[in-house]
Scaffold this active site. Sequence first.
Site, PDB file in Angstrom:
ATOM      1  CD  GLU A  27      -3.163  -0.313   0.126  1.00 42.20           C
ATOM      2  OE1 GLU A  27      -3.183   0.092  -1.003  1.00 42.20           O
ATOM      3  OE2 GLU A  27      -3.770  -1.252   0.503  1.00 42.20           O
ATOM      4  N   GLY A 118     -12.710   2.459  -1.372  1.00 39.58           N
ATOM      5  CA  GLY A 118     -11.467   2.028  -1.779  1.00 39.58           C
ATOM      6  C   GLY A 118     -11.174   0.845  -2.351  1.00 39.58           C
ATOM      7  CB  SER A 121     -15.934   2.757  -7.650  1.00 39.14           C
ATOM      8  OG  SER A 121     -15.637   3.934  -7.463  1.00 39.14           O
ATOM      9  CB  SER A 122     -12.261   6.237 -10.286  1.00 35.66           C
ATOM     10  OG  SER A 122     -11.176   5.866  -9.554  1.00 35.66           O
ATOM     11  CG  ASP A 166      -6.032   1.924  -7.687  1.00 34.95           C
ATOM     12  OD1 ASP A 166      -5.491   1.144  -7.018  1.00 34.95           O
ATOM     13  OD2 ASP A 166      -6.594   3.094  -7.490  1.00 34.95           O
ATOM     14  CE1 TYR A 215      -2.810   7.499  -2.988  1.00 34.07           C
ATOM     15  CE2 TYR A 215      -2.369   9.371  -4.595  1.00 34.07           C
ATOM     16  CZ  TYR A 215      -2.273   8.038  -4.252  1.00 34.07           C
ATOM     17  OH  TYR A 215      -1.893   7.067  -5.197  1.00 34.07           O
TER      18      TYR A 215
HETATM   19  C1  GLA Z   1      -5.197   4.658  -4.285  1.00 32.24           C
HETATM   20  C2  GLA Z   1      -4.485   5.109  -5.635  1.00 32.24           C
HETATM   21  C3  GLA Z   1      -3.442   4.220  -5.990  1.00 32.24           C
HETATM   22  C4  GLA Z   1      -2.552   3.535  -4.594  1.00 32.24           C
HETATM   23  C5  GLA Z   1      -3.418   3.369  -3.365  1.00 32.24           C
HETATM   24  C6  GLA Z   1      -2.502   3.298  -2.138  1.00 32.24           C
HETATM   25  O1  GLA Z   1      -5.948   3.549  -4.512  1.00 32.24           O
HETATM   26  O2  GLA Z   1      -5.237   4.983  -6.535  1.00 32.24           O
HETATM   27  O3  GLA Z   1      -2.609   4.273  -6.995  1.00 32.24           O
HETATM   28  O4  GLA Z   1      -1.554   4.628  -4.365  1.00 32.24           O
HETATM   29  O5  GLA Z   1      -4.399   4.499  -3.136  1.00 32.24           O
HETATM   30  O6  GLA Z   1      -1.696   2.005  -2.292  1.00 32.24           O
END
Ligand code: GLA
Length: 363
Positions: A27, A118, A121-122, A166, A215
């Site tokens: 992560e 988390g 979905s995007s 993702d 973030y």
């Molecule tokens: C989000 C971001 C990913 C990644 C995670 C954390 O989902 O879209 O690229 O950085 O957070 O691991």
Amino acid sequence: MNFQTIFNQKLPQVEALAPGRVNLLGEHTDYNDGFVLPTAIPQQTVVQIGLSDDRMYHFYSENLDERVDIGEESFRAGEMQEEYGRYIFGCIQVLKEVGYTISPINLYVKSSVPLGSGLSSSAALEVATIRGIRQLFNLPINDVEIAQFAQKAEIQYARVQCGIMDQMASSLADTKHMLFLDTRTLERCVLPLPEGSSILVIDSGVPRTLAGSGYNQRRAECEQAAQLLGVKALRDISDVSLVETLPEPLRRRARHVVTENNRVLKAIQNVEMQHVSLQKFGELMNASHASLRDDYEVSVPALDILVDILQKTPGVFGARLTGAGFGGATVALVAAGEEKNIAEQVLKQYNHAGYTGNILVGA
Ligand code: GLA
């Protein structure tokens, strides 16, 4: 409602889908050129597309019951208020920027991927959209390029400075395997989920409020740490003692990234050698949560409580927050067949602590 009634058009010309994802380990490593280990979840986003006959782009989201109608001119000028529309618009723009001709379309979207938990979905929306467009216009792009275009759309048009995990997971993973991905080289392999285990994802009920600003701040801290250490990215450090010279909070941020990358590598070495111990894998997940909580500081009390209950429940090998953090969901590796039973026990205690959880995968 369906494609036909919304757009007054016979049938969609193409239909494409893409899944959400849950990350098992790794992560906040992807934007540090590191390693990740996600898997696809059963929930998917479906898009149906047909050519528009009035030179306008028309999008409709069944989940939001929201319709967007936008002419070529405004579309080119980037006027797009609706959030889900910006993701679709972003994908079309990115494809146009590399030289493809994408004439106006009608696009109908529906999704079973939970929004805001988390589970990406995007990314599922972006990957499904580009897959559908690839099919409709016969574009010569492969699945890795789909993920790359999707990430670009998210960064440039939805303005989230995300990594590539993702989109790669949504484009390349399935629900039976983990996708081990080196986010620097995009080298990857699929590995079976540890035998005898299942995945349980529970939403904490706490929305991811700070996700955007927190973030981007973490990302900036990592870049600063890498610069002070004289490396291109934190991925280039594997000896954790090297981060000790950094000022706080950079020292702890870097420590998370370095130890998290090492945890992913340890987990896949075990899996590759076919003697993966569920306990070992679980311990790595537990250590990941502690690191995200203490060093990376992206957890919240609700997630800590939920993870703590999970970790203490028999049949759970390991549990952690998943995704960016600041709220959202937890992922646990549990004994196969026990998901429902475990989830019920856990939710009872979690409710007792004053929260409302929700099973997203494993029920
Ligand atoms: C989000 C971001 C990913 C990644 C995670 C954390 O989902 O879209 O690229 O950085 O957070 O691991």
